[in-house]
Motif scaffolding. Structure first.
Motif, mmCIF file in Angstrom:
data_model
loop_
_atom_site.group_PDB
_atom_site.id
_atom_site.type_symbol
_atom_site.label_atom_id
_atom_site.label_comp_id
_atom_site.label_asym_id
_atom_site.label_seq_id
_atom_site.Cartn_x
_atom_site.Cartn_y
_atom_site.Cartn_z
ATOM 1 N N SER A 1 18.121 -5.229 10.776
ATOM 2 C CA SER A 1 17.504 -6.507 10.430
ATOM 3 C C SER A 1 15.978 -6.584 10.546
ATOM 4 C CB SER A 1 17.541 -6.120 12.461
ATOM 5 O OG SER A 1 17.021 -4.645 12.683
ATOM 6 N N GLY A 2 15.712 -4.634 10.373
ATOM 7 C CA GLY A 2 13.762 -5.169 10.220
ATOM 8 C C GLY A 2 13.657 -5.810 8.577
ATOM 9 N N ILE B 1 11.346 -9.116 8.298
ATOM 10 C CA ILE B 1 10.303 -9.647 6.712
ATOM 11 C C ILE B 1 10.217 -10.723 5.944
ATOM 12 C CG2 ILE B 1 9.013 -8.688 5.000
ATOM 13 C CD1 ILE B 1 10.020 -5.285 6.070
ATOM 14 N N ALA B 2 11.608 -11.490 5.580
ATOM 15 C CA ALA B 2 11.714 -12.158 4.767
ATOM 16 C C ALA B 2 11.696 -13.991 5.834
ATOM 17 C CB ALA B 2 13.633 -11.960 3.944
ATOM 18 N N GLU B 3 12.252 -13.506 6.839
ATOM 19 C CA GLU B 3 11.698 -14.850 7.357
ATOM 20 C C GLU B 3 10.760 -15.121 7.677
ATOM 21 O OE1 GLU B 3 14.563 -13.472 11.176
ATOM 22 O OE2 GLU B 3 16.387 -14.805 10.234
ATOM 23 N N MET C 1 6.543 -3.244 0.047
ATOM 24 C CA MET C 1 6.461 -3.773 -1.255
ATOM 25 C C MET C 1 7.477 -5.443 -1.042
ATOM 26 S SD MET C 1 8.130 -0.272 -3.699
ATOM 27 C CE MET C 1 8.694 -1.947 -5.353
ATOM 28 N N LEU C 2 8.575 -5.037 0.299
ATOM 29 C CA LEU C 2 9.065 -5.922 0.661
ATOM 30 C C LEU C 2 8.098 -7.263 1.219
ATOM 31 C CD1 LEU C 2 12.280 -7.059 0.415
ATOM 32 C CD2 LEU C 2 12.478 -6.771 2.774
ATOM 33 N N ASP C 3 7.510 -6.623 2.013
ATOM 34 C CA ASP C 3 6.535 -8.169 2.654
ATOM 35 C C ASP C 3 5.739 -8.148 1.827
ATOM 36 O OD1 ASP C 3 5.765 -8.447 5.569
ATOM 37 O OD2 ASP C 3 3.722 -7.891 4.677
ATOM 38 N N THR D 1 16.879 -18.169 -6.708
ATOM 39 C CA THR D 1 15.419 -17.684 -6.243
ATOM 40 C C THR D 1 15.095 -18.231 -4.897
ATOM 41 O OG1 THR D 1 14.558 -20.018 -6.940
ATOM 42 C CG2 THR D 1 14.761 -18.700 -9.221
ATOM 43 N N ASN D 2 14.285 -17.209 -4.821
ATOM 44 C CA ASN D 2 12.643 -16.916 -3.566
ATOM 45 C C ASN D 2 13.670 -16.889 -2.251
ATOM 46 O OD1 ASN D 2 12.085 -19.949 -5.319
ATOM 47 N ND2 ASN D 2 10.282 -18.939 -3.798
ATOM 48 N N LYS D 3 14.830 -15.464 -2.800
ATOM 49 C CA LYS D 3 16.072 -15.066 -1.655
ATOM 50 C C LYS D 3 15.969 -13.548 -2.018
ATOM 51 C CE LYS D 3 20.870 -16.146 -0.433
ATOM 52 N NZ LYS D 3 21.834 -17.225 -0.546
#
Length: 149
Positions: A102-103, A107-109, A78-80, A6-8
């Motif tokens: 990389s984009g 966002i995840a990082e 959406m991803l953000d 989760t959270n990934k």
């Protein structure tokens, strides 16, 4: 099979027709909620509908790629939001290069989310053979062009 966390963010990377969506369908059959998936094809379909055309040889062509700027703007938004909320997300796009991925990783990082890149790599002839059996085929010249990039 991968061990899901989760959270990934899981970024699926590979040519069209390599099996990314089939992989996700199997995860859904095993309990993955469909709302964990952001799919460029599904977003494109929501914008354009099926929009299928038939070429001179009777091949059904994939839906138009002309909406890509809008499609990927929606994906990034959406991803953000999903990363901000800490939601496990599977991103189903081609994402063939580190530069393209990389984009999504940034966002995840930004939200301290883990990222795993799942590379789907098959021989180009296997991909073309699988594609030839699909109802909605990607024109072979598109596969050749994208694989050469």
């Amino acid at each position: 099979m991968i061990e899901l966390k989760t959270n990934k963010l899981y970024v699926l990377s590979g040519l069209m027709g390599v099996g990314k969506s089939t992989f996700l369908k199997k995860l859904i059959e095993n309990g993955l909620p469909e709302n964990c998936i952001i799919s460029s094809d599904d977003i494109r379909k929501q914008i354009l509908g099926e929009n299928l055309s038939i070429d001179q040889s009777g091949v059904y062509n994939a839906i138009s790629q002309e909406a890509n700027p809008l499609v990927f703007d929606i994906i990034y938004k959406m991803l953000d939001f999903r990363m901000k909320e800490g939601l496990t997300t599977f991103l189903d796009t081609t994402a063939l290069t580190d530069e393209l991925r990389s984009g999504y990783v940034k966002i995840a990082e930004k939200y301290n989310m883990e990222v795993e890149i799942l590379i789907f790599d098959r021989d180009i002839e296997e991909i073309k053979n699988s594609n030839s059996k699909r109802f909605k085929r990607v024109p072979e010249y598109v596969i050749d062009k994208v694989s050469a990039e």
